[in-house]
Write a protein that holds these residues in place. Structure first.
Motif, PDB file in Angstrom:
ATOM      1  N   PHE A   1      80.179  29.527  44.379  1.00  0.00           N
ATOM      2  CA  PHE A   1      80.471  28.149  43.973  1.00  0.00           C
ATOM      3  C   PHE A   1      81.110  27.377  45.123  1.00  0.00           C
ATOM      4  O   PHE A   1      80.724  26.240  45.410  1.00  0.00           O
ATOM      5  CB  PHE A   1      81.400  28.159  42.753  1.00  0.00           C
ATOM      6  CG  PHE A   1      82.120  26.856  42.530  1.00  0.00           C
ATOM      7  CD1 PHE A   1      81.438  25.742  42.056  1.00  0.00           C
ATOM      8  CD2 PHE A   1      83.477  26.740  42.802  1.00  0.00           C
ATOM      9  CE1 PHE A   1      82.106  24.536  41.859  1.00  0.00           C
ATOM     10  CE2 PHE A   1      84.143  25.544  42.602  1.00  0.00           C
ATOM     11  CZ  PHE A   1      83.452  24.442  42.130  1.00  0.00           C
ATOM     12  N   PHE A   2      82.099  27.985  45.793  1.00  0.00           N
ATOM     13  CA  PHE A   2      82.721  27.333  46.940  1.00  0.00           C
ATOM     14  C   PHE A   2      81.673  27.003  48.003  1.00  0.00           C
ATOM     15  O   PHE A   2      81.687  25.931  48.603  1.00  0.00           O
ATOM     16  CB  PHE A   2      83.782  28.238  47.563  1.00  0.00           C
ATOM     17  CG  PHE A   2      85.041  28.385  46.747  1.00  0.00           C
ATOM     18  CD1 PHE A   2      85.532  27.338  45.991  1.00  0.00           C
ATOM     19  CD2 PHE A   2      85.748  29.579  46.741  1.00  0.00           C
ATOM     20  CE1 PHE A   2      86.693  27.466  45.247  1.00  0.00           C
ATOM     21  CE2 PHE A   2      86.906  29.719  46.007  1.00  0.00           C
ATOM     22  CZ  PHE A   2      87.380  28.664  45.248  1.00  0.00           C
ATOM     23  N   SER A   3      80.765  27.932  48.221  1.00  0.00           N
ATOM     24  CA  SER A   3      79.800  27.783  49.309  1.00  0.00           C
ATOM     25  C   SER A   3      78.675  26.809  48.973  1.00  0.00           C
ATOM     26  O   SER A   3      78.028  26.290  49.878  1.00  0.00           O
ATOM     27  CB  SER A   3      79.205  29.146  49.678  1.00  0.00           C
ATOM     28  OG  SER A   3      80.193  29.988  50.221  1.00  0.00           O
ATOM     29  N   ALA A   4      78.413  26.560  47.683  1.00  0.00           N
ATOM     30  CA  ALA A   4      77.295  25.677  47.305  1.00  0.00           C
ATOM     31  C   ALA A   4      77.502  24.269  47.846  1.00  0.00           C
ATOM     32  O   ALA A   4      76.591  23.669  48.424  1.00  0.00           O
ATOM     33  CB  ALA A   4      77.149  25.648  45.787  1.00  0.00           C
ATOM     34  N   GLY A   5      78.706  23.720  47.667  1.00  0.00           N
ATOM     35  CA  GLY A   5      78.987  22.390  48.187  1.00  0.00           C
ATOM     36  C   GLY A   5      78.939  22.363  49.702  1.00  0.00           C
ATOM     37  O   GLY A   5      78.470  21.399  50.306  1.00  0.00           O
TER      38      GLY A   5
ATOM     39  N   PHE B   1      76.794  12.699  42.334  1.00  0.00           N
ATOM     40  CA  PHE B   1      76.699  14.121  41.993  1.00  0.00           C
ATOM     41  C   PHE B   1      78.065  14.774  41.803  1.00  0.00           C
ATOM     42  O   PHE B   1      78.159  15.809  41.140  1.00  0.00           O
ATOM     43  CB  PHE B   1      75.855  14.848  43.038  1.00  0.00           C
ATOM     44  CG  PHE B   1      74.390  14.517  42.928  1.00  0.00           C
ATOM     45  CD1 PHE B   1      73.635  15.016  41.886  1.00  0.00           C
ATOM     46  CD2 PHE B   1      73.785  13.665  43.832  1.00  0.00           C
ATOM     47  CE1 PHE B   1      72.296  14.685  41.751  1.00  0.00           C
ATOM     48  CE2 PHE B   1      72.453  13.330  43.724  1.00  0.00           C
ATOM     49  CZ  PHE B   1      71.703  13.847  42.674  1.00  0.00           C
ATOM     50  N   THR B   2      79.118  14.160  42.339  1.00  0.00           N
ATOM     51  CA  THR B   2      80.460  14.653  42.020  1.00  0.00           C
ATOM     52  C   THR B   2      80.766  14.381  40.551  1.00  0.00           C
ATOM     53  O   THR B   2      81.323  15.247  39.851  1.00  0.00           O
ATOM     54  CB  THR B   2      81.514  13.979  42.922  1.00  0.00           C
ATOM     55  OG1 THR B   2      81.269  14.348  44.279  1.00  0.00           O
ATOM     56  CG2 THR B   2      82.919  14.421  42.532  1.00  0.00           C
ATOM     57  N   LEU B   3      80.387  13.212  40.060  1.00  0.00           N
ATOM     58  CA  LEU B   3      80.562  12.917  38.639  1.00  0.00           C
ATOM     59  C   LEU B   3      79.717  13.841  37.772  1.00  0.00           C
ATOM     60  O   LEU B   3      80.135  14.247  36.683  1.00  0.00           O
ATOM     61  CB  LEU B   3      80.203  11.453  38.354  1.00  0.00           C
ATOM     62  CG  LEU B   3      81.200  10.404  38.868  1.00  0.00           C
ATOM     63  CD1 LEU B   3      80.646   8.996  38.657  1.00  0.00           C
ATOM     64  CD2 LEU B   3      82.547  10.558  38.184  1.00  0.00           C
ATOM     65  N   CYS B   4      78.529  14.204  38.252  1.00  0.00           N
ATOM     66  CA  CYS B   4      77.664  15.106  37.498  1.00  0.00           C
ATOM     67  C   CYS B   4      78.283  16.495  37.319  1.00  0.00           C
ATOM     68  O   CYS B   4      77.925  17.212  36.376  1.00  0.00           O
ATOM     69  CB  CYS B   4      76.306  15.252  38.194  1.00  0.00           C
ATOM     70  SG  CYS B   4      75.241  13.795  38.048  1.00  0.00           S
ATOM     71  N   THR B   5      79.217  16.847  38.200  1.00  0.00           N
ATOM     72  CA  THR B   5      79.851  18.168  38.125  1.00  0.00           C
ATOM     73  C   THR B   5      80.508  18.399  36.775  1.00  0.00           C
ATOM     74  O   THR B   5      80.518  19.524  36.266  1.00  0.00           O
ATOM     75  CB  THR B   5      80.904  18.317  39.251  1.00  0.00           C
ATOM     76  OG1 THR B   5      80.291  18.070  40.509  1.00  0.00           O
ATOM     77  CG2 THR B   5      81.506  19.719  39.254  1.00  0.00           C
TER      78      THR B   5
ATOM     79  N   VAL C   1      74.440  20.641  41.491  1.00  0.00           N
ATOM     80  CA  VAL C   1      75.123  19.359  41.684  1.00  0.00           C
ATOM     81  C   VAL C   1      76.166  19.453  42.798  1.00  0.00           C
ATOM     82  O   VAL C   1      76.390  18.472  43.522  1.00  0.00           O
ATOM     83  CB  VAL C   1      75.771  18.851  40.377  1.00  0.00           C
ATOM     84  CG1 VAL C   1      74.702  18.566  39.335  1.00  0.00           C
ATOM     85  CG2 VAL C   1      76.827  19.807  39.838  1.00  0.00           C
ATOM     86  N   ARG C   2      76.779  20.618  42.977  1.00  0.00           N
ATOM     87  CA  ARG C   2      77.723  20.776  44.073  1.00  0.00           C
ATOM     88  C   ARG C   2      76.996  20.726  45.416  1.00  0.00           C
ATOM     89  O   ARG C   2      77.488  20.170  46.390  1.00  0.00           O
ATOM     90  CB  ARG C   2      78.496  22.090  43.946  1.00  0.00           C
ATOM     91  CG  ARG C   2      79.553  22.085  42.882  1.00  0.00           C
ATOM     92  CD  ARG C   2      80.581  21.000  43.087  1.00  0.00           C
ATOM     93  NE  ARG C   2      81.403  21.235  44.278  1.00  0.00           N
ATOM     94  CZ  ARG C   2      82.130  20.306  44.870  1.00  0.00           C
ATOM     95  NH1 ARG C   2      82.122  19.060  44.427  1.00  0.00           N
ATOM     96  NH2 ARG C   2      82.850  20.596  45.924  1.00  0.00           N
ATOM     97  N   PHE C   3      75.792  21.303  45.456  1.00  0.00           N
ATOM     98  CA  PHE C   3      74.983  21.255  46.673  1.00  0.00           C
ATOM     99  C   PHE C   3      74.627  19.810  47.019  1.00  0.00           C
ATOM    100  O   PHE C   3      74.745  19.386  48.177  1.00  0.00           O
ATOM    101  CB  PHE C   3      73.713  22.083  46.487  1.00  0.00           C
ATOM    102  CG  PHE C   3      72.721  21.953  47.612  1.00  0.00           C
ATOM    103  CD1 PHE C   3      72.828  22.745  48.745  1.00  0.00           C
ATOM    104  CD2 PHE C   3      71.682  21.034  47.547  1.00  0.00           C
ATOM    105  CE1 PHE C   3      71.926  22.613  49.797  1.00  0.00           C
ATOM    106  CE2 PHE C   3      70.774  20.898  48.582  1.00  0.00           C
ATOM    107  CZ  PHE C   3      70.902  21.698  49.711  1.00  0.00           C
TER     108      PHE C   3
END
Length: 404
Positions: free
Chosen positions: A55-59, A93-97, A109-111
């Motif tokens: 998860f950390f790495s996806a963004g 996409f931050t809101l989509c999180t 969405v983080r990507f």
């Protein structure tokens, strides 16, 4: 007339650096958001340590194509346009999180949010550096980039409130703030003067052929490109290990989550100070002295984290690491603007940032795997030390070649 022109230039420089600072604050909020929201996200989606690392790495993975394309388009169609669009993508996409309901959609969405933010970063560096004279570029980039730890420190404070206790609120805040900043950019952000001059030359036929990716590997740029890529890669690997995992590393060492958040706050406050000071020293000192100071400071901080035995010592070690780790990243960005000429600066900084993002992506994932394998916090910190040594060596070689 000359006085009026100088005053106008100074005003444009101030406005440019200030708006870039605001975007850097938003980046700091987003980078810190993952670490602060980690516990809530782990519980909500039922994740283990390895999945949390992914998860950390996806963004961070999204930062890679974003940095690559953002810098390239900035050289072609303008710094301002690309910065506005990339900020909008990040906001959406931050809101989509907060609305996704599966681990897979969370990663997507983080990507995509990371891609928007990644496109913005090389443009921020380019705009800040081109808004001032070459003699003040280190200071301008340092002042701009200190917004990142400021944003992270602000979010650390928000996380200690009842509002920040709900992980979704963190991402609502991170998505709404850039939406507020976008109209400010449209109305007040001036386009880079150096970019406009380059476009005027194109219009009159006096310009050189438009730069391409291949120009990063020509006789003039090949060695400096490879050297700065290696330094970006390993430095950002360590930066994002610290940004993503520091609160969790504290809990691994037996401290509470609140104490870990406090350590992260000290980390970011000292990072703000360190980024400004190192940026100013980049313009005033010999470049080799700055490199030795900042990488030496990082090593001292990592050793201090490994050897600290009390909460006070851990706070001091966190502050020491923050001052130099984040400050070092700001200096590297300033170097990117110094190394490359105007016509390929956005592309060069964007490519270097993209390579650095690969290291940034791998760092948190590797840290998660080390923790899952039982190496503990000390193992993660020890693994970061050789990365810093390699980065320092390559940067010193780069400085020597630039002098030559």
């Amino acid at each position: 007339m000359d006085i009026s022109v100088r005053q106008q230039d100074k005003k444009h420089s101030t406005v440019t650096v200030l708006i870039c600072f605001l975007i850097a604050v938003i980046e700091g909020l987003d980078i810190q958001a993952a670490g602060i929201a980690a516990a809530g996200i782990r519980e909500y989606f039922g994740l283990d340590s390895s999945q949390l690392g992914i998860f950390f790495s996806a963004g961070i993975l999204g930062l890679l194509p974003g940095a690559l394309l953002g810098g390239r388009f900035a050289d072609r169609i303008g710094r301002k346009k690309v910065l506005i669009w990339s900020t909008a993508v990040f906001a959406i996409f931050t809101l989509c999180t907060v609305w996704v309901n599966s681990f897979q959609s969370l990663l997507v969405v983080r990507f995509l949010a990371g891609a928007g933010l990644g496109a913005a970063m090389p443009i921020l560096i380019t705009l800040a550096s081109e808004a001032v004279s070459p003699a003040n570029r280190g200071r301008a980039v340092g002042l701009m980039y200190c917004g990142m730890p400021v944003g992270a420190a602000i979010l650390s404070l928000v996380a200690s409130t009842s509002f920040g206790a709900e992980w979704k609120n963190i991402f609502y805040l991170g998505g709404l703030l850039p939406i507020i900043v976008i109209p400010i950019m449209i109305l007040f952000l001036p386009e880079s003067k150096e970019y406009l001059k380059a476009q005027e030359k194109v219009g009159t036929g006096a310009a050189e052929p438009q730069a391409t990716f291949k120009d990063l590997f020509n006789t003039q740029n090949l060695a400096r490109t490879i050297l700065i890529w290696v330094s970006y890669f390993f430095t950002l690997m360590v930066v994002y290990i610290m940004l993503s995992w520091l609160p969790s590393l504290f809990t691994e060492l037996g401290f509470t989550r609140k104490e870990g958040a406090t350590a992260q706050f000290y980390f970011m406050v000292s990072a703000t100070i360190g980024t400004v000071i190192l940026g100013m020293l980049t313009d005033r000192w010999k470049k080799a002295y700055v490199i030795i100071l900042m990488y030496g400071g990082i090593l001292a901080g990592l050793f201090a984290l490994n050897m600290a035995s009390s909460l006070t010592q851990m706070y001091l070690a966190s502050a020491l690491v923050g001052a130099f780790v984040i400050g070092c990243q700001g200096v590297l960005y300033a170097f990117g603007s110094i190394v490359y000429p105007t016509e390929v600066r956005g592309t060069g900084v964007g490519m270097a940032s993209a390579v650095g993002r690969i290291g940034a992506m791998l760092g948190p994932t590797i840290a998660g795997q080390l923790l899952a394998a039982g190496f503990g916090a000390a193992g993660v910190i020890s693994a970061a030390i050789p990365c810093i040594v390699i980065s320092a060596i390559f940067m010193l070689i780069l400085i020597r070649r630039l002098k030559a």
